[in-house]
Design a protein around this motif. Structure first.
Motif, mmCIF file in Angstrom:
data_model
loop_
_atom_site.group_PDB
_atom_site.id
_atom_site.type_symbol
_atom_site.label_atom_id
_atom_site.label_comp_id
_atom_site.label_asym_id
_atom_site.label_seq_id
_atom_site.Cartn_x
_atom_site.Cartn_y
_atom_site.Cartn_z
ATOM 1 N N GLU A 1 -4.125 10.405 -11.302
ATOM 2 C CA GLU A 1 -4.286 11.770 -10.800
ATOM 3 C C GLU A 1 -3.123 12.158 -9.893
ATOM 4 O OE1 GLU A 1 -7.948 12.756 -9.009
ATOM 5 O OE2 GLU A 1 -9.182 12.005 -10.666
ATOM 6 N N ASP B 1 0.844 -1.202 0.000
ATOM 7 C CA ASP B 1 0.000 0.000 0.000
ATOM 8 C C ASP B 1 0.883 1.258 0.000
ATOM 9 O OD1 ASP B 1 -1.880 1.948 0.333
ATOM 10 O OD2 ASP B 1 -2.692 1.175 2.221
ATOM 11 N N VAL C 1 -6.562 -0.684 -1.562
ATOM 12 C CA VAL C 1 -7.129 -0.565 -2.899
ATOM 13 C C VAL C 1 -6.202 0.264 -3.779
ATOM 14 C CG1 VAL C 1 -9.069 0.320 -4.264
ATOM 15 C CG2 VAL C 1 -9.493 -0.759 -2.038
ATOM 16 N N ILE C 2 -5.933 -0.253 -4.967
ATOM 17 C CA ILE C 2 -5.177 0.491 -5.978
ATOM 18 C C ILE C 2 -6.125 0.753 -7.139
ATOM 19 C CG2 ILE C 2 -3.258 0.449 -7.615
ATOM 20 C CD1 ILE C 2 -2.277 0.649 -4.783
ATOM 21 N N ASP C 3 -6.530 1.998 -7.302
ATOM 22 C CA ASP C 3 -7.394 2.401 -8.411
ATOM 23 C C ASP C 3 -6.530 3.144 -9.426
ATOM 24 O OD1 ASP C 3 -9.124 4.266 -9.996
ATOM 25 O OD2 ASP C 3 -10.711 3.279 -8.837
ATOM 26 N N ILE C 4 -6.467 2.619 -10.641
ATOM 27 C CA ILE C 4 -5.571 3.193 -11.643
ATOM 28 C C ILE C 4 -5.899 4.652 -11.937
ATOM 29 C CG2 ILE C 4 -6.920 2.402 -13.620
ATOM 30 C CD1 ILE C 4 -3.059 2.525 -13.329
ATOM 31 N N ASN C 5 -7.166 5.020 -11.861
ATOM 32 C CA ASN C 5 -7.556 6.412 -12.117
ATOM 33 C C ASN C 5 -7.042 7.325 -10.997
ATOM 34 O OD1 ASN C 5 -9.062 5.956 -14.566
ATOM 35 N ND2 ASN C 5 -10.664 5.031 -13.290
ATOM 36 N N ASP C 6 -7.135 6.850 -9.758
ATOM 37 C CA ASP C 6 -6.617 7.631 -8.640
ATOM 38 C C ASP C 6 -5.091 7.780 -8.763
ATOM 39 O OD1 ASP C 6 -9.151 7.798 -7.621
ATOM 40 O OD2 ASP C 6 -8.876 6.147 -6.189
ATOM 41 N N VAL C 7 -4.432 6.693 -9.154
ATOM 42 C CA VAL C 7 -2.971 6.728 -9.315
ATOM 43 C C VAL C 7 -2.581 7.725 -10.392
ATOM 44 C CG1 VAL C 7 -0.936 5.399 -10.003
ATOM 45 C CG2 VAL C 7 -2.631 4.383 -8.467
ATOM 46 N N GLU D 1 -1.794 -5.154 -7.456
ATOM 47 C CA GLU D 1 -3.241 -5.041 -7.538
ATOM 48 C C GLU D 1 -3.826 -4.860 -6.135
ATOM 49 O OE1 GLU D 1 -2.338 -9.395 -6.899
ATOM 50 O OE2 GLU D 1 -1.435 -7.678 -7.918
ATOM 51 N N SER D 2 -5.092 -4.466 -6.072
ATOM 52 C CA SER D 2 -5.758 -4.301 -4.778
ATOM 53 C C SER D 2 -5.813 -5.640 -4.045
ATOM 54 C CB SER D 2 -7.185 -3.790 -4.982
ATOM 55 O OG SER D 2 -7.180 -2.555 -5.651
#
Length: 357
Positions: free
Chosen positions: A354, A320, A346-352, A340-341
């Motif tokens: 940004e 994490d 949680v790993i969200d590619i969209n959040d990453v 991966e999450s």
């Protein structure tokens, strides 16, 4: 050019992709690489540009990015170990063979079956070793023999999942927690002589060169971060204890591991690598301050060495990254790879995207 004309050309051409590319240069047109049983071949589609595997990854590193997303296996060795029979009909011991033709046979199968876009390029036996060593297969097992020394070693088929047949733990549990500078010097040996070009002098790059002459893949090599490398001398409990209680010794150990990693990077460049995968494990469990003080300075120097050698760096942070993003980005690696999450994060590619942008 008509599709039928192209099909006729493909059916007649049995040479390598490089030779075919020269033909296409004279014909004109745009092209991309597809996989065939023996060699990659080139195909033309009017008005469209398709990238080779190497071009996909090179474009992914660029500011402009790429419309064709490359797909890769981060730990090829594990995948090959667990799926050998699905990847090739070659005997399992071909992966240990000093015969370059046997090596190429299973590598071709692996590359074509997976279709991935990069390859961890291998170091191979030296020319001298190739002349002196051979595989012996008989009813007693599989052995590698050395004609020069008379040595004979039995080879064992790698076990799926990697666990030993005895069931013993693979974790590191040292009987003594080394905590002095002298002990660190002994545990992390740095040879006085180092010549990265011995790879070429001894023809250790022969297999890597042969693979890359046939396949337009992006060649990579692996190194571990200096801090993660200390697991090898302290194990998990010892590593965490030393980080908390004896950070100066940890820094000293990291300096020595950094030197070994820099040497590995120089060798990788000579071998033909274009990218370096930097593995980082267990440091999600230390504080952001410890990460900043005991990890980031060494990783920055590692990335700088990779860049100076004309290669790209891919920093693989396991676990994490929450609370450490500022420090991770300060390393200035060319790319960041995340798990991966799982395990409650949680790993969200969209959040990453940004955070990184």
């Amino acid at each position: 050019m008509e599709v039928n004309d192209l099909t006729d050309i493909i059916d007649k051409v049995e040479n390598s992709a490089r030779l075919f590319l020269k033909i296409l240069d004279r014909i004109g047109g745009v092209f991309f690489s597809i996989k065939r049983k023996k060699h990659p071949i080139i195909i033309i589609r009017e008005g469209c540009v398709y990238m080779t595997s190497r071009q996909k990854i090179e474009s992914a590193f660029s500011k402009e990015g790429t419309n064709e997303v490359p797909a890769v296996i981060c730990y090829e060795g594990i995948y090959i170990r667990d799926h050998w029979e699905e990847l090739t009909d070659c005997p399992w011991w071909y992966q240990y063979s000093p015969d370059i033709n046997q090596q190429m046979q299973w590598y071709r199968d692996f590359i074509i079956k997976t279709g991935q876009d990069w390859l961890a390029i291998p170091y191979f036996y030296s020319e001298s070793d190739r002349n002196n060593k051979y595989i012996e297969v008989n009813s007693d097992g599989v052995f590698i023999n050395d004609k020069w020394t008379g040595a004979r070693y039995e080879l064992r088929k790698p076990k799926v999942s990697g666990w030993s047949e005895s069931g013993n733990s693979h974790s590191v549990h040292p009987s003594h927690l080394i905590d002095t500078y002298d002990e660190i010097d002994q545990a992390i040996h740095i040879p006085s002589e180092f010549d990265p070009y011995r790879i070429i002098k001894n023809d250790i790059n022969a297999l890597a060169d042969k693979i890359l002459s046939e396949f337009e893949l992006y060649p990579i090599c692996h190194v571990s971060s200096p801090l993660w490398s200390t697991y090898g001398i302290w194990g998990f409990e010892g590593m965490m204890t030393m980080i908390a209680e004896n950070p100066n010794i940890v820094k000293y150990a990291c300096e020595r591991y950094l030197e070994l990693s820099i040497r590995s990077i120089k060798q990788s460049s000579v071998l033909g690598a274009k990218g370096i995968w930097i593995e980082e494990c267990m440091t999600d469990m230390i504080s952001p301050h410890a990460f900043k003080e005991l990890n980031v300075p060494f990783l920055k120097r590692l990335v700088e060495e990779i860049r100076n050698a004309g290669m790209k760096s891919i920093y693989y942070f396991c676990g994490d990254p929450a609370g450490k993003w500022e420090h991770i980005l300060s390393i200035s690696a060319d790319a960041i790879s995340l798990e991966e999450s799982k395990k409650g994060f949680v790993i969200d590619i969209n959040d990453v995207a940004e955070i990184v942008n």
